[in-house]
Design a protein around this motif. Structure first.
Motif, PDB file in Angstrom:
ATOM      1  N   ILE A  45       0.815  -1.217   0.000  1.00 46.97           N
ATOM      2  CA  ILE A  45       0.000   0.000   0.000  1.00 46.97           C
ATOM      3  C   ILE A  45       0.848   1.266   0.000  1.00 46.97           C
ATOM      4  O   ILE A  45       0.530   2.226  -0.722  1.00 46.97           O
ATOM      5  CB  ILE A  45      -0.986  -0.025   1.183  1.00 46.97           C
ATOM      6  N   THR A  47       0.478   4.217  -2.810  1.00 44.40           N
ATOM      7  CA  THR A  47       0.163   5.594  -2.424  1.00 44.40           C
ATOM      8  C   THR A  47       1.175   6.566  -2.995  1.00 44.40           C
ATOM      9  O   THR A  47       0.816   7.622  -3.543  1.00 44.40           O
ATOM     10  CB  THR A  47       0.130   5.701  -0.889  1.00 44.40           C
ATOM     11  N   LEU A  72      -5.525  12.490   0.115  1.00 47.01           N
ATOM     12  CA  LEU A  72      -5.459  11.198   0.800  1.00 47.01           C
ATOM     13  C   LEU A  72      -5.876  11.326   2.260  1.00 47.01           C
ATOM     14  O   LEU A  72      -6.533  10.433   2.803  1.00 47.01           O
ATOM     15  CB  LEU A  72      -4.041  10.633   0.707  1.00 47.01           C
ATOM     16  N   ARG A  74      -9.239   9.394   4.407  1.00 47.33           N
ATOM     17  CA  ARG A  74      -8.879   8.446   5.458  1.00 47.33           C
ATOM     18  C   ARG A  74     -10.075   7.646   5.977  1.00 47.33           C
ATOM     19  O   ARG A  74      -9.978   6.418   6.121  1.00 47.33           O
ATOM     20  CB  ARG A  74      -8.189   9.180   6.601  1.00 47.33           C
ATOM     21  N   VAL A 101     -10.921   4.948   3.543  1.00 50.23           N
ATOM     22  CA  VAL A 101      -9.860   3.934   3.455  1.00 50.23           C
ATOM     23  C   VAL A 101      -9.954   2.962   4.625  1.00 50.23           C
ATOM     24  O   VAL A 101      -9.766   1.748   4.453  1.00 50.23           O
ATOM     25  CB  VAL A 101      -8.483   4.617   3.414  1.00 50.23           C
ATOM     26  N   PHE A 113      -1.229   2.630   4.974  1.00 55.65           N
ATOM     27  CA  PHE A 113      -1.760   3.780   4.243  1.00 55.65           C
ATOM     28  C   PHE A 113      -1.265   5.085   4.876  1.00 55.65           C
ATOM     29  O   PHE A 113      -0.876   6.023   4.158  1.00 55.65           O
ATOM     30  CB  PHE A 113      -3.287   3.728   4.248  1.00 55.65           C
ATOM     31  N   GLY A 154       2.224   5.546   3.864  1.00 56.78           N
ATOM     32  CA  GLY A 154       2.310   6.046   2.494  1.00 56.78           C
ATOM     33  C   GLY A 154       2.046   7.539   2.405  1.00 56.78           C
ATOM     34  O   GLY A 154       2.675   8.244   1.605  1.00 56.78           O
ATOM     35  N   ILE A 155       1.128   8.063   3.221  1.00 58.05           N
ATOM     36  CA  ILE A 155       0.864   9.509   3.237  1.00 58.05           C
ATOM     37  C   ILE A 155       2.115  10.260   3.700  1.00 58.05           C
ATOM     38  O   ILE A 155       2.483  11.296   3.128  1.00 58.05           O
ATOM     39  CB  ILE A 155      -0.337   9.821   4.144  1.00 58.05           C
ATOM     40  N   SER A 214       4.660  10.193   0.904  1.00 59.00           N
ATOM     41  CA  SER A 214       4.231  11.037  -0.215  1.00 59.00           C
ATOM     42  C   SER A 214       4.422  12.513   0.117  1.00 59.00           C
ATOM     43  O   SER A 214       4.780  13.313  -0.759  1.00 59.00           O
ATOM     44  CB  SER A 214       2.766  10.751  -0.553  1.00 59.00           C
TER      45      SER A 214
END
Length: 403
Positions: free
Chosen positions: A178, A182, A196, A200, A203, A233, A236-237, A240
């Protein structure tokens, strides 16, 4: 392919058949690698199956064992596991071959992004499989063994068990990818970290739905898959945001002095004259253009002050630039135009009245070293052009960021 069919220029585009030949060669190497690893693992197939079945065997009641309900299952099941283990262990080499086939067609910035993502995706998949084996399996099998009704002997078929654990291995391995997914979504511009964050709640709900579909019908296994998916997740945020911040810092950095000197030697300059007949390319902008530049171009002002414009603000700024061009057009395209202007745009050239002409103008300004002017024209293309033209504009902006 015969020597006569080879292109004379090594850097020229290769014919389609040569790509098929290269793909065939890499597939053969991948198959050989899997076969070699399988030959090394097959003598230990029963031991490998015993290792995979250990989490269940530890939870079986005293005196219960696993069973084989099919005649060939004692041989075929370990054989199948050894083959899958060979593919699993060969995965780094397989992905290396895949990367070798795809990499020549990627841009430099795409290679810089794809290489760490490819390596990290391999490790994340392995971590997901290890997480399932060492943490999830003992909890799942303990729950299932404790919930067995009285009078029922828990004696699992070896083929059914293998299919069950392989499905969980695959589910957890993919779930641990994941963060990579992302980062890729943010990198290609499909979404942003802020979007994103707003997604949340959806998700979290989706993670529990996926956990319900991919795991056995019990709350423990569903939660053990859904919670890591949510945490990954969030990870990943975070990454990113780091990617976006790094891109902003790269954009805000001052250009190389040598490159600036080279660009200034290539680009003609006059005290108040334009490059190519537009106020957007002027070396010394007027105060109004300078104020616009502070918002449109991070090179123009202190990077800490730069903030992306909203759509309405972008439309207002582009209207100001267009009005500025109209006011300056008679002076720059009149009979008294300077030699610099005539060099940038030949006499009798039409005014910029289409998106395609603006794209050509941006390329010309980039060649002359006027990065700010090229960016401003490209922002107009992003505002006015269709999907293909916007894609071309974004590619040129990416090239300007890498310069």
């Amino acid at each position: 392919m015969s020597p006569a069919m080879q292109p004379d220029d090594p850097g020229a585009e290769q014919p389609f058949v040569s790509h098929l030949i290269e793909l065939r060669d890499r597939l053969i190497r991948m198959s050989i690698a899997i076969f070699v690893v399988f030959l090394a693992l097959f003598p230990f197939a029963n031991e490998i199956y015993t290792f995979v079945a250990a989490p269940l065997m530890a939870q079986l009641p005293e005196g219960n064992t696993m069973i084989a309900t099919q005649v060939a299952a004692p041989f075929l099941t370990p054989f199948k596991l050894a083959l899958i283990a060979a593919v699993f262990l060969s995965m780094p080499f397989l992905l290396y071959q895949f990367w070798g086939f795809v990499a020549p067609g990627l841009y430099k910035h795409e290679k810089r992004l794809a290489t760490p993502l490819l390596i990290s995706s391999i490790f994340l998949f392995y971590i997901g499989v290890a997480f399932a084996y060492f943490l999830v399996f003992p909890l799942i099998f303990a729950f299932l063994s404790a919930s067995t009704p009285d009078g029922v002997a828990m004696m699992t078929d070896i083929s059914a068990y293998l299919d069950f654990v392989l499905a969980l291995f695959f589910a957890f391995g993919i779930a641990f990818e994941i963060p990579i997914a992302t980062i890729l979504l943010v990198a290609v511009g499909i979404t942003t970290p802020a979007d994103l964050v707003r997604m949340r709640p959806y998700v979290i709900v989706g993670a529990f739905v996926v956990g319900m579909l991919l795991t056995p019908p019990d709350v423990i296994s569903q939660t053990l898959l859904a919670v890591p998916m949510w945490l990954l997740f969030e990870l990943g945020i975070v990454f990113s945001k780091v990617l976006v911040r790094k891109r902003a810092n790269d954009t805000d950095e001052d250009p190389d002095p040598d490159a600036s000197d080279s660009a200034s030697s290539r680009a003609p300059s006059t005290p108040d004259g334009p490059i190519g007949g537009s106020t957007m390319g002027r070396v010394t902008p007027r105060p109004q253009t300078r104020e616009i530049g502070r918002d449109l171009d991070p090179h123009f002002d202190d990077p800490d002050r730069w903030q992306p414009l909203s759509e309405s603000e972008m439309e207002a700024e582009l209207d100001l630039i267009e009005a500025d061009e109209i006011l300056d057009a008679p002076r720059h395209f009149g009979p008294d135009a300077t030699q610099t202007t005539q060099t940038a745009i030949p006499a009798g050239a039409p005014a910029i009245n289409s998106v395609e002409e603006k794209i050509r103008r941006a390329n010309r300004l980039r060649e002359l070293g006027s990065t700010f002017a090229a960016r401003t024209v490209l922002y107009e293309v992003l505002e006015e052009g269709d999907a293909d033209q916007r894609r071309v504009a974004r590619n040129i902006l990416n090239q300007l960021d890498e310069a």
